[in-house]
Design an enzyme around this catalytic site. Structure first.
Site, PDB file in Angstrom:
ATOM      1  N   ARG A  13       0.855  -1.184   0.000  1.00 48.52           N
ATOM      2  CA  ARG A  13       0.000   0.000   0.000  1.00 48.52           C
ATOM      3  C   ARG A  13       0.894   1.237   0.000  1.00 48.52           C
ATOM      4  O   ARG A  13       2.090   1.141   0.194  1.00 48.52           O
ATOM      5  CB  ARG A  13      -0.961   0.010   1.208  1.00 48.52           C
ATOM      6  CG  ARG A  13      -0.364  -0.554   2.433  1.00 48.52           C
ATOM      7  CD  ARG A  13      -0.314   0.263   3.689  1.00 48.52           C
ATOM      8  NE  ARG A  13      -0.315   1.681   3.579  1.00 48.52           N
ATOM      9  CZ  ARG A  13       0.780   2.427   3.720  1.00 48.52           C
ATOM     10  NH1 ARG A  13       1.983   1.881   3.888  1.00 48.52           N
ATOM     11  NH2 ARG A  13       0.701   3.732   3.675  1.00 48.52           N
ATOM     12  N   GLY A  14       0.252   2.364  -0.254  1.00 46.39           N
ATOM     13  CA  GLY A  14       1.008   3.592  -0.458  1.00 46.39           C
ATOM     14  C   GLY A  14       1.096   3.846  -1.954  1.00 46.39           C
ATOM     15  O   GLY A  14       1.472   2.949  -2.715  1.00 46.39           O
TER      16      GLY A  14
ATOM     17  N   GLN B 150      -2.546   2.304  10.031  1.00 44.41           N
ATOM     18  CA  GLN B 150      -1.235   2.388   9.377  1.00 44.41           C
ATOM     19  C   GLN B 150      -0.231   3.199  10.196  1.00 44.41           C
ATOM     20  O   GLN B 150       0.968   2.936  10.135  1.00 44.41           O
ATOM     21  CB  GLN B 150      -1.371   3.019   7.980  1.00 44.41           C
ATOM     22  CG  GLN B 150      -2.127   2.170   6.987  1.00 44.41           C
ATOM     23  CD  GLN B 150      -3.587   2.565   6.887  1.00 44.41           C
ATOM     24  OE1 GLN B 150      -4.189   2.983   7.882  1.00 44.41           O
ATOM     25  NE2 GLN B 150      -4.172   2.441   5.708  1.00 44.41           N
TER      26      GLN B 150
ATOM     27  N   ASP C 181      -2.136  10.771  -2.161  1.00 41.62           N
ATOM     28  CA  ASP C 181      -2.390   9.740  -3.160  1.00 41.62           C
ATOM     29  C   ASP C 181      -2.722  10.345  -4.518  1.00 41.62           C
ATOM     30  O   ASP C 181      -2.505   9.709  -5.540  1.00 41.62           O
ATOM     31  CB  ASP C 181      -3.520   8.826  -2.691  1.00 41.62           C
ATOM     32  CG  ASP C 181      -3.039   7.884  -1.600  1.00 41.62           C
ATOM     33  OD1 ASP C 181      -2.776   6.720  -1.912  1.00 41.62           O
ATOM     34  OD2 ASP C 181      -2.878   8.323  -0.446  1.00 41.62           O
TER      35      ASP C 181
END
Length: 356
Positions: free
Chosen positions: A57-58, A206, A247
């Protein structure tokens, strides 16, 4: 701007996404902090599922993972003809594209390789395969270099003192170092980071699971807080600046980031605290004019109803947006790999892209 430090001087962590000999290797972020495990992926479908279920993720990390998914297809394809190869390539492209909708790096990386393939359609099959693998590796290597530059740019403009961050925009969210991660690591190296406040970042935690793990692993002075403690910490004068990832940033400076970012931006303005986002140019989508156009992913209700596999709420309806959009009016500046963009963002982002 002088690059003073190399990645190995700033972190002991390995790359979070790598490609070697027809296999994709990724740190399984779902297992952290209980277990550190690098997993091997040998099919496009497995890479796509890893992106979907947040094994990786990221935004920059999933962009690199998707690129490596296409490299994996190229090296393992049994196609005998170019037509057969291209059919399979476009299927792999669609499979990876349909994983997560908000992070623009995913589409940027896939489209970069697709464009390359279409420009070289007349080349030999072996040459096309070689170019795909080479381009995917370039995307990953460029991400690390971009992070390094952002780290140095960010450390120049952030004040000395206590920094608050949200979610994980560290090394785990990128190929290596991180966006926010590079900035706070350079500050740590130079002695200007006194304390790094970490929001836990519900519902997937997270901040608690990933940021707390990776920054403490590298020796940074960190302190974890519940998301709903952030306002009080600011009110007490214990935060000198806030820095978050992104994002997707659009043409007017609005940006999507992990749910809870908008809340921090409003609080920062109320308390007179500088508020920065940091992201590479690959996270900037100049095709969208405002944040209202960004598609926002909604995830499973189970992420809210459970924690660590244990049910914490009755079976009630849940609204679980994975991201929110922060209007540009709350931003102090955008730290990119080509320097810091200041207001007015619409004009200055346009100017930045015109110079490329």
């Amino acid at each position: 701007m002088e690059i003073k430090y190399r990645p190995e001087e700033l972190t002991k962590l390995p790359r979070s996404v790598e490609y070697r000999e027809g296999k994709v290797y990724m740190i399984n972020q779902r297992l952290l902090p209980r277990e550190f495990k690098v997993e091997e992926f040998t099919t496009v479908e497995a890479v796509a599922e890893a992106i979907k279920n947040m094994t990786v993720r990221g935004a920059p990390a999933i962009g690199a993972a998707a690129a490596f998914g296409l490299a994996l297809y190229a090296e393992t394809s049994k196609a005998k003809t170019k037509d057969e190869f291209f059919d399979g390539f476009y299927r792999a492209y669609e499979t990876l594209k349909n994983t997560r909708p908000t992070a623009v790096n995913l589409f940027w990386a896939l489209n970069r390789i697709k464009k390359l393939v279409e420009e070289h359609r007349e080349d030999s099959l072996d040459e096309i395969k070689r170019l795909i693998v080479e381009e995917a590796q370039k995307i990953a290597d460029e991400d690390v270099e971009a992070n390094l530059r952002m780290g140095h740019y960010g450390a120049e403009v952030l004040p000395e003192g206590n920094i608050l961050t949200h979610c994980n925009a560290g090394s785990l969210a990128t190929v290596h170092l991180g966006t926010v991660g590079a900035v706070v690591r350079v500050m740590h190296k130079e002695g200007t980071l006194k304390l790094l406040w970490l929001d836990e970042t519900r519902p997937v935690l997270q901040g608690a699971r990933l940021s707390a793990w990776e920054y403490s692993y590298d020796g940074l002075n960190v302190k974890l807080i519940a998301d709903n403690a952030a306002a009080f910490v600011m009110q007490q004068g214990k935060v000198d600046a806030i820095i978050v990832g992104a994002d997707r940033i659009v043409a007017n400076g609005d940006f999507a980031n992990k749910i809870g970012t908008y809340m921090l931006a409003v609080l920062a303005k109320e308390h007179g605290i500088p508020f920065f986002t940091v992201a590479p140019l690959s996270s900037i989508d100049m095709s969208l004019s405002s944040g209202k156009e960004i598609p926002i992913e909604e995830r499973s209700p189970e992420e809210v109803l459970t924690c660590g596999g244990c049910r914490i709420a009755p079976d009630v309806p849940v609204y679980n947006p994975a991201f929110d959009v922060t209007p540009h009016k709350y931003l102090t500046g955008i730290i990119t790999d080509r320097g810091v963009v200041w207001p007015p963002f619409k004009r200055n982002l346009k100017k930045l892209f015109e110079t490329l």
